[in-house]
Design an enzyme around this catalytic site. Structure first.
Site, mmCIF file in Angstrom:
data_model
loop_
_atom_site.group_PDB
_atom_site.id
_atom_site.type_symbol
_atom_site.label_atom_id
_atom_site.label_comp_id
_atom_site.label_asym_id
_atom_site.label_seq_id
_atom_site.Cartn_x
_atom_site.Cartn_y
_atom_site.Cartn_z
ATOM 1 C CG ASN A 74 24.525 0.150 28.676
ATOM 2 O OD1 ASN A 74 25.192 0.710 29.541
ATOM 3 N ND2 ASN A 74 23.307 -0.317 28.909
ATOM 4 C CB SER A 75 29.880 -1.509 29.496
ATOM 5 O OG SER A 75 30.802 -1.309 30.517
ATOM 6 N N GLY A 77 29.353 3.141 32.148
ATOM 7 C CA GLY A 77 30.128 3.457 33.348
ATOM 8 C C GLY A 77 29.660 4.733 34.029
ATOM 9 C CG LEU A 78 26.980 4.643 36.648
ATOM 10 C CD1 LEU A 78 27.024 4.593 38.171
ATOM 11 C CD2 LEU A 78 25.540 4.624 36.176
ATOM 12 C CB CYS A 135 24.684 0.594 37.818
ATOM 13 S SG CYS A 135 25.408 0.941 36.234
#
Lengths: 311, 257
Positions: A74-75, A77-78, A135
């Protein structure tokens, strides 16, 4: 004669009393209350929210997720609504569940971490903070890879936090035991091991990256043995409790982490696939303890990790 | 439209038949769940051997039977297509479906590409069953070739007019279905679109240009289907929304593709 006595799953974690050691993992359970219609949330040990930042974040471009063998890249991006919006409706809804609430926090600089923790830890309903120092989705260098910065973030946050602070570390470091000790010395009350593993995948049909950011974080069953190793190594070096995290899908997986030294665990990817797995895991822990004739889960913590190993 | 009732349960496979090359219709025994499903909603279906569940739109829901129409596109759907019996883990119904209320005063037009036909089939059935929706709809359906056209007879049975296009010209108009749609669609129509991204882009462009109201069902890679992983983000009217939870059906005028 005692017939099949129910083992006790209750455990004390940084002074917080949990009915069992099963927590949700940051980023895999939204703001914590959204699935109340699907599973009895109050059966969990505690709820750990997705990462909250000072200002809202819109996250990365698509694609943000990609499936790999036995796991997930996953990415995201918060993506989140920011601390001020979080303490309104989401936190109010989450508080109604009646469980200890742990909020994950990230920032782009020390000041941001501090300001976010100031806002959140002032809320009566928040029991602890988990600092996301690892992260791997941000394009900048992750905090964990900078030892002085890691210590500065923890020390600064500890000065303002009214609640215990857990530090979630990246597994991609030279010596996880040393980094854990460093976090402990800076004042951390607990350590989460481990965050996702920096990884990537390429689609050979299209010759494109499977994630918009090329690289992302790997989680799921495939990372479990690596995270168990992180817990094992860190446990030998530190005195503060560890949250075991990485690929947990069953009660047996939970006990594996605990035998290696985790005091509690957090479940992520598996609960994305099936929310009810969280409840199933709790009943499976009970079953294994009964089979082993262990009456109290606290006996299991670090049970196999009593001697120092060379490597 | 969305139902608040959703379930994470195990269901028995009734049948899983290949309806034409590479396209399968899966029927499962879903008990009372079937009555909670609305057109445009989907289920996350667990497939043994792959990590994530697969999001698949409801094709039909009759009494206690739920049907799904899917194409074999990769490992997950490949394994699913070989399951003839047994049980499946399903989570749903999920997401927001098509708004049927708007149909009362407008002529309804469905635009489908590929397996996008599945959710529109369920829509046509629901419209057919409900009294306020007296008008018959028109289906514009585009596919690569004749062998990729599914369930045309079912739309004709419920009295819909069917317009077909194929890229190779093996049936109907040769070319894209949006070329025909552009000429025919009027502002007295309401559009329901489901299909691949290039088709949806064109439909949205046509609808906005001609000020036609409607709905587009979007598709994104998703892990959880319930909004928790935030993998399926999409830009709707300048805001970040989740395809799984806030959609997959969005108002056409709010979609920026």
């Amino acid at each position: 004669m005692v017939l099949c006595m129910k083992p006790s799953l209750a455990i004390d974690f940084m002074g917080i009393k949990l009915k069992n050691p099963v927590l949700t993992a940051s980023g895999a359970f939204g703001y914590g209350y959204e699935l109340a219609d699907l599973i009895p949330l109050n059966k969990l040990g505690a709820i750990l929210t997705k990462t909250i930042t000072l200002e809202p974040k819109s996250g990365n471009l698509q694609p943000r997720i990609a499936e790999v063998s036995s796991g997930l890249l996953n990415s995201i991006g918060l993506q989140n609504i920011g601390a001020k919006a979080f303490i309104k409706e989401p936190l109010e809804n989450l508080s109604k569940v009646g469980l200890p609430i742990i909020v994950s926090v990230a920032g782009s600089c020390v000041k941001e971490y501090v300001q976010t923790v100031e806002i959140l830890s002032a809320q009566d309903t928040i029991s602890a903070i988990e600092l996301n120092l690892s992260c791997p989705n941000l394009k900048k260098k992750i905090v964990c890879h900078d030892l002085p910065l890691t210590q500065e973030v923890i020390k600064s946050v500890k000065k303002v936090s009214k609640v215990p602070v857990i530090v979630k570390l990246s597994p991609l470091v030279t010596d996880i035991a040393e980094l854990s000790l460093c976090a402990q010395n800076a004042g951390a009350n607990g350590i989460t091991l481990a965050n996702t593993y920096p990884a990537m995948a390429i689609d050979v049909k299209t010759f494109k990256y499977k994630l918009s950011t090329a690289k992302g974080g790997l989680s799921g069953a495939c990372v479990k043995p690596m995270s168990v190793r992180c817990v094992y190594d860190a446990y030998q070096n530190i005195d503060i409790p560890i949250v075991g995290c990485g690929g947990i899908e069953t009660g047996e997986d939970v006990l594996e982490f605990m035998l290696a030294g985790a005091r509690v665990v957090s479940v992520g990817s598996a609960s994305l696939v099936s929310p009810k797995i969280l409840i199933k895991i709790i009943s499976e822990i009970e079953k294994v303890l009964k089979e082993k004739n262990i009456k109290d889960i606290r006996e299991v913590v670090g049970m196999l990790n009593t001697t120092k190993n060379a490597c | 439209m969305c139902t608040l009732k959703r379930f994470d349960i195990t269901c028995k496979i009734i049948s899983n038949k290949e309806v034409c090359t590479n396209y399968f219709e899966l029927k499962i025994k879903a008990g009372s769940i079937a009555k909670y499903c609305l057109p445009g909603q989907f289920f996350m279906i667990g497939v043994p051997g792959v990590f994530l569940r697969r999001p698949i739109s409801v094709y039909d829901s009759k009494k206690s039977v739920l049907s799904f129409l899917y194409k074999v596109v990769g490992k997950g759907t490949g394994i699913l297509s070989r399951m003839r019996s047994g049980q499946l883990q399903i989570l749903g119904p999920l997401g927001k479906g098509y708004d049927l209320e708007i149909c009362k005063d407008l002529n309804y037009v469905a635009v489908a590409g590929g397996t996008g036909i599945a959710s529109l089939h369920f829509l046509a059935i629901k419209l057919g069953k409900n009294k306020p929706y007296k008008k018959k709809g028109t289906l514009y359906y585009g596919a690569r070739s004749k062998k990729d056209l599914l369930c045309l007879d079912k739309f004709k049975e419920i009295g819909w007019k069917v317009v077909v296009s194929t890229e190779d010209g093996s049936k109907g108009y040769k070319g894209y279905i949006t070329d025909i749609l552009e000429k025919k669609v009027k502002d007295s129509d309401v559009l329901f679109a489901c299909g691949p991204m290039p088709m949806l882009k064109k439909v949205v462009q046509i609808a906005k240009g001609k000020k036609v109201k409607g709905f587009a069902s979007l598709e994104e890679k998703m892990a959880c289907g319930v909004g928790n992983c935030q993998g399926c983000a999409v830009n709707i009217n300048g805001a970040i929304k989740m395809t799984c939870k806030d959609g997959p059906v969005f108002k056409i005028e709010e979609v920026n593709l």
